[in-house]
Design an enzyme around this catalytic site. Structure first.
Site, PDB file in Angstrom:
ATOM      1  N   HIS A 131       1.350 -11.267   2.849  1.00  0.00           N
ATOM      2  CA  HIS A 131       0.237 -11.004   3.756  1.00  0.00           C
ATOM      3  C   HIS A 131      -0.520  -9.784   3.248  1.00  0.00           C
ATOM      4  O   HIS A 131       0.060  -8.879   2.669  1.00  0.00           O
ATOM      5  CB  HIS A 131       0.712 -10.790   5.204  1.00  0.00           C
TER       6      HIS A 131
ATOM      7  N   GLN B 252       7.210  -3.335   2.934  1.00  0.00           N
ATOM      8  CA  GLN B 252       7.060  -4.718   3.383  1.00  0.00           C
ATOM      9  C   GLN B 252       8.102  -4.987   4.465  1.00  0.00           C
ATOM     10  O   GLN B 252       9.289  -4.774   4.264  1.00  0.00           O
ATOM     11  CB  GLN B 252       7.250  -5.705   2.234  1.00  0.00           C
ATOM     12  N   THR B 253       7.642  -5.437   5.639  1.00  0.00           N
ATOM     13  CA  THR B 253       8.558  -5.689   6.758  1.00  0.00           C
ATOM     14  C   THR B 253       8.717  -7.171   7.072  1.00  0.00           C
ATOM     15  O   THR B 253       9.676  -7.553   7.731  1.00  0.00           O
ATOM     16  CB  THR B 253       8.094  -4.958   8.030  1.00  0.00           C
ATOM     17  N   VAL B 254       7.791  -8.016   6.624  1.00  0.00           N
ATOM     18  CA  VAL B 254       7.891  -9.465   6.810  1.00  0.00           C
ATOM     19  C   VAL B 254       7.866 -10.089   5.416  1.00  0.00           C
ATOM     20  O   VAL B 254       6.912  -9.875   4.660  1.00  0.00           O
ATOM     21  CB  VAL B 254       6.740 -10.027   7.673  1.00  0.00           C
TER      22      VAL B 254
ATOM     23  N   HIS C  91      -3.235  -6.774   4.324  1.00  0.00           N
ATOM     24  CA  HIS C  91      -3.841  -6.023   5.424  1.00  0.00           C
ATOM     25  C   HIS C  91      -5.267  -5.668   5.019  1.00  0.00           C
ATOM     26  O   HIS C  91      -5.488  -5.133   3.939  1.00  0.00           O
ATOM     27  CB  HIS C  91      -3.092  -4.707   5.667  1.00  0.00           C
TER      28      HIS C  91
END
Length: 117
Positions: free
Chosen positions: A93, A87-89, A95
């Site tokens: 969310h 997870q980068t944000v 995908h």
């Protein structure tokens, strides 16, 4: 809204995005670096750090993602929780990644061949 969160800024209309679909409380956008043609991100308007927080928001976001995935013959629907899980944000969310036979797109858990170097 969290001012430092890029997805909150997109939802608020303060950052640009290529919007694919919208619901009252969820938005679907094209990512800046899609991994396959048709790759989209499905994002709740409510700032939720990850799928482990506010299960009702996660369920609603997944319902919207399912509507979009239903239009595809094959797809991965993926979310991550935490940096160790890619997870980068830190805003929930999902995908939706359209797939085709032989596209050679590895998933995070696909065994990779490592070469000595």
């Amino acid at each position: 809204m969290t001012a430092a969160c890029v997805f909150c800024r997109i939802v608020a209309g303060h950052a640009p995005a290529d919007v694919v679909s919208e619901w009252e409380d969820v938005i679907a956008i094209r990512p800046l670096n899609p991994v396959t043609p048709g790759h989209v991100l499905v994002i709740p308007h409510t700032h939720v750090p990850d799928v482990g927080e506010l299960p009702g928001v996660s369920a609603r976001t997944m319902a919207c993602a399912a509507e979009l995935a239903a239009e595809l013959p094959a797809a991965n629907v993926i979310t991550s929780k935490g940096t160790a899980a890619t997870q980068t944000v830190a805003h929930l969310h999902l995908h939706i990644v359209p797939r085709t036979a032989g596209d050679d797109l590895p998933l995070p858990w696909t065994p990779q061949q490592h070469t000595a170097g």
